[in-house]
Write a protein that holds these residues in place. Structure first.
Motif, PDB file in Angstrom:
ATOM      1  N   VAL A 129      90.808   0.327  -9.874  1.00 52.86           N
ATOM      2  CA  VAL A 129      90.050   1.574  -9.832  1.00 52.86           C
ATOM      3  C   VAL A 129      88.646   1.325  -9.295  1.00 52.86           C
ATOM      4  N   ALA A 130      88.018   0.226  -9.719  1.00 57.64           N
ATOM      5  CA  ALA A 130      86.671  -0.084  -9.236  1.00 57.64           C
ATOM      6  C   ALA A 130      86.673  -0.317  -7.735  1.00 57.64           C
ATOM      7  N   ARG A 131      87.682  -1.033  -7.247  1.00 57.87           N
ATOM      8  CA  ARG A 131      87.738  -1.298  -5.797  1.00 57.87           C
ATOM      9  C   ARG A 131      88.000  -0.014  -5.017  1.00 57.87           C
ATOM     10  N   THR A 132      88.842   0.853  -5.542  1.00 56.45           N
ATOM     11  CA  THR A 132      89.111   2.135  -4.880  1.00 56.45           C
ATOM     12  C   THR A 132      87.832   2.961  -4.786  1.00 56.45           C
ATOM     13  N   ARG A 133      87.088   3.007  -5.871  1.00 58.62           N
ATOM     14  CA  ARG A 133      85.845   3.785  -5.864  1.00 58.62           C
ATOM     15  C   ARG A 133      84.809   3.189  -4.909  1.00 58.62           C
ATOM     16  N   ARG A 134      84.821   1.871  -4.755  1.00 52.79           N
ATOM     17  CA  ARG A 134      83.883   1.256  -3.809  1.00 52.79           C
ATOM     18  C   ARG A 134      84.188   1.666  -2.373  1.00 52.79           C
ATOM     19  N   LEU A 135      85.428   2.052  -2.110  1.00 51.39           N
ATOM     20  CA  LEU A 135      85.784   2.575  -0.788  1.00 51.39           C
ATOM     21  C   LEU A 135      85.343   4.026  -0.605  1.00 51.39           C
ATOM     22  N   GLY A 136      84.779   4.614  -1.656  1.00 51.93           N
ATOM     23  CA  GLY A 136      84.359   6.006  -1.598  1.00 51.93           C
ATOM     24  C   GLY A 136      85.461   6.987  -1.926  1.00 51.93           C
ATOM     25  N   ALA A 137      86.592   6.482  -2.448  1.00 52.24           N
ATOM     26  CA  ALA A 137      87.724   7.334  -2.790  1.00 52.24           C
ATOM     27  C   ALA A 137      87.706   7.662  -4.280  1.00 52.24           C
ATOM     28  N   ALA A 138      88.400   8.737  -4.654  1.00 52.48           N
ATOM     29  CA  ALA A 138      88.457   9.168  -6.049  1.00 52.48           C
ATOM     30  C   ALA A 138      89.579   8.436  -6.770  1.00 52.48           C
ATOM     31  N   ALA A 139      89.289   7.944  -7.975  1.00 53.38           N
ATOM     32  CA  ALA A 139      90.299   7.225  -8.752  1.00 53.38           C
ATOM     33  C   ALA A 139      89.989   7.338 -10.232  1.00 53.38           C
ATOM     34  N   LEU A 140      91.045   7.359 -11.029  1.00 52.56           N
ATOM     35  CA  LEU A 140      90.935   7.395 -12.477  1.00 52.56           C
ATOM     36  C   LEU A 140      91.715   6.241 -13.086  1.00 52.56           C
ATOM     37  N   LEU A 141      91.213   5.721 -14.193  1.00 55.18           N
ATOM     38  CA  LEU A 141      91.890   4.671 -14.946  1.00 55.18           C
ATOM     39  C   LEU A 141      92.894   5.346 -15.874  1.00 55.18           C
ATOM     40  N   ARG A 142      94.081   5.605 -15.360  1.00 52.93           N
ATOM     41  CA  ARG A 142      95.111   6.328 -16.106  1.00 52.93           C
ATOM     42  C   ARG A 142      96.493   5.784 -15.771  1.00 52.93           C
ATOM     43  N   SER A 143      97.392   5.943 -16.712  1.00 50.75           N
ATOM     44  CA  SER A 143      98.813   5.778 -16.464  1.00 50.75           C
ATOM     45  C   SER A 143      99.369   7.099 -15.950  1.00 50.75           C
ATOM     46  N   VAL A 144     100.464   7.032 -15.211  1.00 46.33           N
ATOM     47  CA  VAL A 144     101.121   8.256 -14.755  1.00 46.33           C
ATOM     48  C   VAL A 144     101.634   9.066 -15.932  1.00 46.33           C
ATOM     49  N   PHE A 145     101.828   8.431 -17.094  1.00 45.61           N
ATOM     50  CA  PHE A 145     102.318   9.133 -18.275  1.00 45.61           C
ATOM     51  C   PHE A 145     101.188   9.689 -19.147  1.00 45.61           C
TER      52      PHE A 145
END
Length: 297
Positions: A129-145
């Protein structure tokens, strides 16, 4: 063009790398651990070394290891690169807002944003999630469930890079996907290139242990060592599960040696059908009870 939706929680993400204070700690199947509250330590294997270590380095080796020693290589270098031709063959089929399940280091979410889609990645790994956000993209620390934003309103749901195996139960994952998608929404899944349908218990393994002179935290060592359920499923088996649950096949294709299937959401997801059946049964029982109570004694 992406479908415009009213503002939602994903439009105001936390700063890059910031932990999500509302995310439930996921269990080893990727499902949320309902016994732990916000802020509890996360011990899912994807949130521990060696996976986090590989993402920080941007390279493997990294494997899923079965108890019998069988290894499934994980392509960390590709995950940490930009979207390739095979990825784009899937992304160009996306419709409306996109939910990337198991987004990893975020290459697909970032590419989707550049294509004009509103996109959200979810992952149980803080490093991902941290790496995704560093790309400027939206991300949450969640399970699909876990509970997720805009349930029942996503235009496309992605399960690529083996993520159809999450939880070791493709049928349950299909049911969950149906509940997340809007009517006639699209599921794009990457399948195993072979005709396989297997449920396994695996461990994350980099073949090296902790780097020399360092000690991983005890909870991380324990999480990385403990087996968790996973599935490997080819296109024929996935289509069998999908048809049995009302999904409609939209397309099948291969690109760069990878295989994909796209499916249309059931017109009435399984859980909705079950709810209607239960409701009908309850109504029938209540009707019979009322009729009986009105009979003369």
């Amino acid at each position: 063009m992406s479908t415009t939706l009213p503002p939602s929680p994903i439009d105001a993400e936390a700063p890059a790398g910031a932990p999500d204070p509302h995310a439930a700690a996921p269990d080893r199947a990727g499902r949320p651990d309902r016994t732990t509250g916000p802020g509890s330590a996360r011990t899912a294997p994807w949130g521990a070394d060696p996976y986090a270590r590989a993402l920080r380095a941007g390279r493997g080796p990294l494997f899923l290891r079965r108890n019998d020693g069988w290894l499934l290589p994980l392509d960390v270098e590709r995950w940490c690169s930009r979207a390739d031709a095979a990825d784009l063959s899937a992304l160009h089929r996306c419709e409306g807002p996109v939910l990337d399940v198991g987004c990893g280091p975020g290459r697909l979410v970032a590419e989707l944003a550049s294509l004009g889609h509103r996109a959200l990645g979810i992952d149980v790994s803080e490093a991902a999630v941290a790496r995704t956000r560093r790309l400027g993209a939206a991300a949450l620390l969640r399970s699909v469930f876990d509970p997720l934003p805009d349930e029942g309103r996503w235009g496309t749901l992605l399960l690529v890079d083996g993520n159809i195996g999450i939880g070791g139960d493709p049928a349950a994952l299909l049911d969950r996907a149906a509940g997340l998608l809007a009517a006639d929404g699209l599921l794009i899944a990457e399948t195993a290139p072979l005709d396989v349908d297997e449920r396994v218990r695996v461990r994350l393994d980099d073949g090296r242990g902790a780097p020399a002179g360092t000690l991983a935290p005890a909870c991380a060592q324990e999480a990385a060592a403990e087996p968790f359920p996973w599935a490997r499923i080819g296109a024929p088996a996935l289509l069998r599960y999908a048809r049995a649950r009302g999904w409609r096949t939209a397309a099948q294709w291969s690109a760069e040696g990878r295989t994909f299937v796209s499916l249309r959401r059931p017109r009435r997801p399984v859980r909705e059908r079950r709810a209607r059946i239960s409701s009908h049964s309850a109504e029938s029982a209540n009707s019979e009870a009322v009729s009986s109570s009105q009979l003369p004694r």
